[in-house]
Design a protein around this motif. Structure first.
Motif, PDB file in Angstrom:
ATOM      1  N   GLU A  14       0.838  -1.207   0.000  1.00 47.32           N
ATOM      2  CA  GLU A  14       0.000   0.000   0.000  1.00 47.32           C
ATOM      3  C   GLU A  14       0.863   1.244   0.000  1.00 47.32           C
ATOM      4  O   GLU A  14       1.927   1.279   0.625  1.00 47.32           O
ATOM      5  N   HIS A  60      -9.815   6.159   2.207  1.00 48.51           N
ATOM      6  CA  HIS A  60     -10.831   5.195   2.632  1.00 48.51           C
ATOM      7  C   HIS A  60     -10.245   4.412   3.801  1.00 48.51           C
ATOM      8  O   HIS A  60      -9.099   4.650   4.188  1.00 48.51           O
ATOM      9  N   HIS A  62     -10.083   0.850   4.414  1.00 54.60           N
ATOM     10  CA  HIS A  62      -9.711  -0.558   4.354  1.00 54.60           C
ATOM     11  C   HIS A  62      -8.447  -0.806   5.176  1.00 54.60           C
ATOM     12  O   HIS A  62      -7.603   0.088   5.317  1.00 54.60           O
ATOM     13  N   ASP A  86     -17.380   5.626   5.350  1.00 53.11           N
ATOM     14  CA  ASP A  86     -16.396   4.568   5.615  1.00 53.11           C
ATOM     15  C   ASP A  86     -16.168   4.343   7.108  1.00 53.11           C
ATOM     16  O   ASP A  86     -15.304   3.542   7.476  1.00 53.11           O
ATOM     17  N   VAL A  89     -16.546   0.794   7.886  1.00 51.93           N
ATOM     18  CA  VAL A  89     -15.380   0.017   7.441  1.00 51.93           C
ATOM     19  C   VAL A  89     -14.265   0.132   8.476  1.00 51.93           C
ATOM     20  O   VAL A  89     -13.616  -0.864   8.820  1.00 51.93           O
ATOM     21  N   SER A  96     -11.444  -7.427  10.196  1.00 52.76           N
ATOM     22  CA  SER A  96     -10.623  -7.528   8.991  1.00 52.76           C
ATOM     23  C   SER A  96      -9.260  -8.123   9.323  1.00 52.76           C
ATOM     24  O   SER A  96      -8.728  -8.937   8.563  1.00 52.76           O
ATOM     25  N   HIS A 135     -15.429   1.138  -4.649  1.00 47.98           N
ATOM     26  CA  HIS A 135     -14.411   0.286  -4.024  1.00 47.98           C
ATOM     27  C   HIS A 135     -14.737   0.126  -2.547  1.00 47.98           C
ATOM     28  O   HIS A 135     -14.697  -0.969  -1.995  1.00 47.98           O
ATOM     29  N   SER A 136     -15.033   1.238  -1.914  1.00 46.62           N
ATOM     30  CA  SER A 136     -15.585   1.249  -0.555  1.00 46.62           C
ATOM     31  C   SER A 136     -16.655   2.334  -0.532  1.00 46.62           C
ATOM     32  O   SER A 136     -16.658   3.228  -1.379  1.00 46.62           O
ATOM     33  N   SER A 139     -15.083   6.047  -0.230  1.00 43.95           N
ATOM     34  CA  SER A 139     -13.856   6.406  -0.939  1.00 43.95           C
ATOM     35  C   SER A 139     -13.921   7.845  -1.447  1.00 43.95           C
ATOM     36  O   SER A 139     -14.918   8.241  -2.063  1.00 43.95           O
ATOM     37  N   ASP A 154      -7.812   3.955  -3.662  1.00 45.78           N
ATOM     38  CA  ASP A 154      -8.008   2.760  -4.481  1.00 45.78           C
ATOM     39  C   ASP A 154      -9.133   2.932  -5.498  1.00 45.78           C
ATOM     40  O   ASP A 154      -9.725   1.952  -5.950  1.00 45.78           O
ATOM     41  N   LEU A 166     -15.469  -6.306  -2.589  1.00 46.16           N
ATOM     42  CA  LEU A 166     -15.400  -6.180  -1.141  1.00 46.16           C
ATOM     43  C   LEU A 166     -16.718  -5.628  -0.599  1.00 46.16           C
ATOM     44  O   LEU A 166     -17.646  -5.358  -1.350  1.00 46.16           O
ATOM     45  N   TYR A 167     -16.788  -5.426   0.706  1.00 45.92           N
ATOM     46  CA  TYR A 167     -18.012  -4.971   1.373  1.00 45.92           C
ATOM     47  C   TYR A 167     -18.534  -3.689   0.743  1.00 45.92           C
ATOM     48  O   TYR A 167     -17.817  -2.692   0.653  1.00 45.92           O
TER      49      TYR A 167
END
Length: 212
Positions: A14, A60, A62, A86, A89, A96, A135-136, A139, A154, A166-167
């Motif tokens: 990342e 985001h 993640h 988010d 998340v 996670s 993506h989320s 985001s 992302d 993804l979620y």
């Protein structure tokens, strides 16, 4: 004039960014450092360049983008800027972690929420916020028109897009957001993504197979 320093961290390679200017003021973006060596690398850079971290900014939430978030918050004692969509998340951080075999503590930070159309001030320079879910759910992209660059997280990569399995992912929503919100910018606009190399809007318009 902004400078940006990228660090490639954790199991997902990342991109964590330190964005700074000639006044030595800085934003720490998506702190993904997950071990002592990675934390030392970014800490040394900030110290050696005498940078003053004014904001911790998330594209985001993640897990790979927030593994160093608690350290960053505890170290620099500034609120965390993110989109409210988010938050759920971020609250899934421990769960996670278990999926990847990590035992993680719940993240406890003060949050400043941003939304579509907001502008963040960085020593008189503006960063406009674009909410690009898919993506989320939360985001966001941070765009500076003066220097023609964006931090895309992302949402958009060199030759690719964020995964949508993804979620609360949504492929059509992500594609629509990129085309209507990001592809309107000058083709020279640089894109600093959450993974991989920097790219430009012009390159992605011409070559990105997902966006033909």
């Amino acid at each position: 004039m902004f400078q940006i320093q990228a660090f490639v961290f954790n199991f997902a390679s990342e991109n964590t960014y330190v964005l700074f200017n000639e006044n030595k003021n800085a934003w720490l973006i998506d702190p993904g450092n997950m071990n002592e060596q990675e934390t030392q690398a970014i800490s040394n850079f900030i110290t050696e360049n005498n940078l003053n971290i004014q904001k911790i900014v998330l594209t985001h939430a993640h897990i790979d983008h927030v593994l160093g978030l608690q350290w960053a918050y505890d170290t620099f004692k500034v609120p965390v800027t993110m989109h409210q969509d988010d938050k759920e998340v971020l609250d899934m951080f421990q769960i996670s972690g278990m999926r990847f075999g990590f035992t993680l503590d719940h993240i406890k930070v003060d949050l400043n929420y941003i939304k579509e159309g907001d502008e963040l001030d960085f020593d008189g320079e503006k960063f406009k916020i674009y909410h690009v879910p898919g993506h989320s759910p939360g985001s966001v992209v941070y765009h500076n028109e003066t220097q023609k660059f964006m931090i895309s997280g992302d949402v958009l990569f060199e030759g690719s897009i964020g995964r949508t399995d993804l979620y609360k992912g949504n492929y059509d929503q992500l594609i629509e957001g990129i085309k209507t919100k990001l592809f309107v910018f000058d083709e020279e606009t640089q894109v600093f993504s959450g993974h991989g190399n920097p790219t430009t809007i012009g390159f992605e318009k011409q070559y990105n197979p997902f966006l033909k």
